[in-house]
Design a protein around this motif. Structure first.
Motif, short mmCIF file in Angstrom:
data_model
loop_
_atom_site.label_atom_id
_atom_site.label_comp_id
_atom_site.label_asym_id
_atom_site.label_seq_id
_atom_site.Cartn_x
_atom_site.Cartn_y
_atom_site.Cartn_z
N LYS A 133 48.53 46.72 44.33
CA LYS A 133 47.40 45.80 44.48
C LYS A 133 46.76 45.57 43.13
CE LYS A 133 43.03 45.30 47.00
NZ LYS A 133 42.09 45.99 47.91
N TYR A 134 46.64 44.31 42.75
CA TYR A 134 46.03 43.95 41.47
C TYR A 134 44.77 43.12 41.74
CZ TYR A 134 50.29 45.53 39.21
OH TYR A 134 51.34 46.29 38.77
N ILE A 135 43.68 43.54 41.12
CA ILE A 135 42.41 42.83 41.27
C ILE A 135 42.13 42.02 40.00
CG2 ILE A 135 39.92 43.07 41.60
CD1 ILE A 135 40.49 45.65 43.12
N GLU A 136 41.87 40.75 40.20
CA GLU A 136 41.59 39.86 39.07
C GLU A 136 40.12 39.44 39.10
OE1 GLU A 136 44.31 36.62 39.37
OE2 GLU A 136 46.05 37.92 39.63
N HIS A 137 39.53 39.31 37.91
CA HIS A 137 38.12 38.89 37.77
C HIS A 137 37.18 39.83 38.53
CE1 HIS A 137 40.03 35.36 36.16
NE2 HIS A 137 40.53 35.03 37.33
N ALA A 138 37.40 41.13 38.41
CA ALA A 138 36.61 42.11 39.15
C ALA A 138 35.11 41.96 38.88
CB ALA A 138 37.06 43.53 38.76
N GLY A 139 34.32 42.00 39.95
CA GLY A 139 32.88 41.93 39.84
C GLY A 139 32.33 40.54 39.66
N ARG A 140 33.21 39.53 39.60
CA ARG A 140 32.75 38.15 39.44
C ARG A 140 32.88 37.40 40.76
NH1 ARG A 140 36.34 36.63 34.08
NH2 ARG A 140 35.76 38.46 32.81
N PRO A 141 32.20 36.26 40.89
CA PRO A 141 32.33 35.47 42.12
C PRO A 141 33.77 35.04 42.38
CG PRO A 141 30.44 34.74 40.84
CD PRO A 141 31.19 35.71 39.98
N SER A 142 34.56 34.93 41.31
CA SER A 142 35.95 34.49 41.44
C SER A 142 36.92 35.64 41.71
CB SER A 142 36.39 33.75 40.16
OG SER A 142 36.25 34.60 39.03
N GLU A 143 36.38 36.86 41.97
CA GLU A 143 37.26 38.02 42.18
C GLU A 143 38.24 37.79 43.32
OE1 GLU A 143 35.46 41.95 42.32
OE2 GLU A 143 36.75 42.48 44.02
N LYS A 144 39.49 38.16 43.08
CA LYS A 144 40.51 38.06 44.14
C LYS A 144 41.55 39.17 43.91
CE LYS A 144 43.55 34.74 41.76
NZ LYS A 144 44.26 33.46 41.89
N SER A 145 42.25 39.50 44.97
CA SER A 145 43.27 40.54 44.85
C SER A 145 44.57 40.07 45.50
CB SER A 145 42.80 41.84 45.51
OG SER A 145 42.59 41.65 46.89
N ASN A 146 45.68 40.49 44.90
CA ASN A 146 47.00 40.19 45.43
C ASN A 146 47.88 41.42 45.30
OD1 ASN A 146 47.27 37.33 46.25
ND2 ASN A 146 46.62 36.92 44.14
N TRP A 147 48.84 41.53 46.19
CA TRP A 147 49.85 42.57 46.09
C TRP A 147 51.08 41.98 45.42
CZ3 TRP A 147 49.34 47.69 47.66
CH2 TRP A 147 48.13 48.00 48.30
N LYS A 148 51.51 42.62 44.33
CA LYS A 148 52.63 42.10 43.55
C LYS A 148 53.62 43.24 43.28
CE LYS A 148 49.36 39.24 40.91
NZ LYS A 148 48.88 38.89 39.55
N CYS A 149 54.87 42.86 43.03
CA CYS A 149 55.86 43.85 42.64
C CYS A 149 55.39 44.54 41.36
CB CYS A 149 57.22 43.18 42.40
SG CYS A 149 58.48 44.30 41.74
N LYS A 150 55.59 45.84 41.29
CA LYS A 150 55.16 46.62 40.13
C LYS A 150 55.78 46.09 38.84
CE LYS A 150 55.09 51.40 38.47
NZ LYS A 150 55.56 52.79 38.76
N ARG A 151 56.98 45.49 38.95
CA ARG A 151 57.66 44.98 37.77
C ARG A 151 57.44 43.48 37.57
NH1 ARG A 151 61.25 47.65 34.72
NH2 ARG A 151 62.42 45.74 34.26
N TYR A 152 56.42 42.93 38.22
CA TYR A 152 56.10 41.52 38.00
C TYR A 152 55.86 41.29 36.51
CZ TYR A 152 53.22 37.35 37.59
OH TYR A 152 52.70 36.15 37.18
#
Length: 305
Positions: A133-152
């Motif tokens: 699970k990777y969290i992008e823009h943590a703590g911001r209104p645009s925060e979102k999370s996706n599950w991606k392959c570890k070797r993405y």
């Protein structure tokens, strides 16, 4: 679910029981840690005695000892007998937290400890790595999370272009696959094909060669070490086959009197799902703890949201 059975257990007549010799080692690990022995020292002692880790290799480190100390299965549940009492387990967790705080080790957003019930359950069908699970823009209104392959992303380059999944995607995949089982419970009564003859021959051949090398006193030979590892894997395969009736019964008990799912059931997911395998073409396989596979289509799942 880690794919390996936790150290300290074995299968007997299709049931998970205690492996007494290994139970003593597990309990000693907890006791030593509470008495102030560092995880590195514990790891060195385990390696020196040749005690096998979860991968059936006598190699231990800080991380592998840590995974023993944080494994809540040792508290016991509907499948696993208790090895560690609640007080000891909780004291160990508190001591680890205190040490981490003292050493300035603070949790990172994308580390494994801050994942979810899906951690270690998702596998890339293209390269074989786990999903994280990777969290992008943590703590911001645009925060979102996706599950991606570890070797993405590996070494700042895109390596695996498999699908990204949201938590909602994964929940819906589980709901759809499990509802298929609920609508045709008879599939749980189909006997799993066994391969005892092939496995018995393989083990017998391994045992004979191991005995030959031991009789020749070649205890430090590379071949002997490899054969012992192969033998352990062969016995593990047999234990998985023997486990089928037990795990199928477990699934039936979990699904008893359940209506078709309309919401995600976290406890049910933990108890009956072995792993979910994701492929780039949208095919998704949900494997249950007894080995039964249900197939889902990513496009259909997204369309139904």
């Amino acid at each position: 679910m880690q794919r390996h059975m936790p150290i300290g257990y074995k299968i007997v007549d299709g049931k998970i029981v205690l492996n007494v010799e290994k139970v003593e080692v597990i309990q000693k690990i907890f006791k030593d840690y509470l008495n102030g022995v560092s995880m590195i020292t514990i790891a060195k002692e385990l390696t020196a005695t040749g005690f096998l880790n979860a991968n059936n290799k006598p190699n231990w480190n800080h991380g592998s000892v840590g995974r023993i100390l944080e494994n809540s299965k040792y508290l016991g549940d509907s499948m696993y007998p208790q090895i560690i009492d609640e007080v000891t387990f909780e004291l160990v967790q508190q001591q680890r937290k205190a040490k981490n705080k003292k050493l300035g080790r603070t949790p990172q957003i994308n580390t494994r400890k801050n994942q979810s019930v899906f951690t270690s359950k998702l596998k890339c069908g293209e390269c074989g790595n786990i999903y994280r699970k990777y969290i992008e823009h943590a703590g911001r209104p645009s925060e979102k999370s996706n599950w991606k392959c570890k070797r993405y992303i590996y070494q700042n380059r895109v390596h695996c272009r498999n699908l990204f999944l949201t938590g909602k995607d994964i929940e819906n995949i589980f709901i759809s696959a499990t509802n298929k089982i609920l609508s045709r419970m008879w599939i749980l009564d189909k006997e799993k094909k066994k391969e005892p003859s092939k496995m018995t021959i393989e083990i017998r051949n391994l045992e004979e060669r191991i005995k030959e090398l031991e009789d020749e006193k070649q205890f430090s030979s590379k071949e002997l070490a490899e054969l012992i590892f192969k033998r352990a894997k062969a016995y593990y395969k047999i234990s998985k086959i023997d486990d089928y009736d037990y795990t199928t019964k477990k699934i039936k008990e979990e699904l008893l009197d359940k209506q078709p799912l309309t919401e995600f059931n976290e406890e049910l997911f933990i108890n009956i799902v072995e792993e979910i395998i994701i492929y780039k073409d949208g095919k998704i396989q949900v494997e249950y703890i007894n080995g039964i596979m249900m197939e889902e289509d990513y496009g259909e799942i997204r369309k139904d949201e």
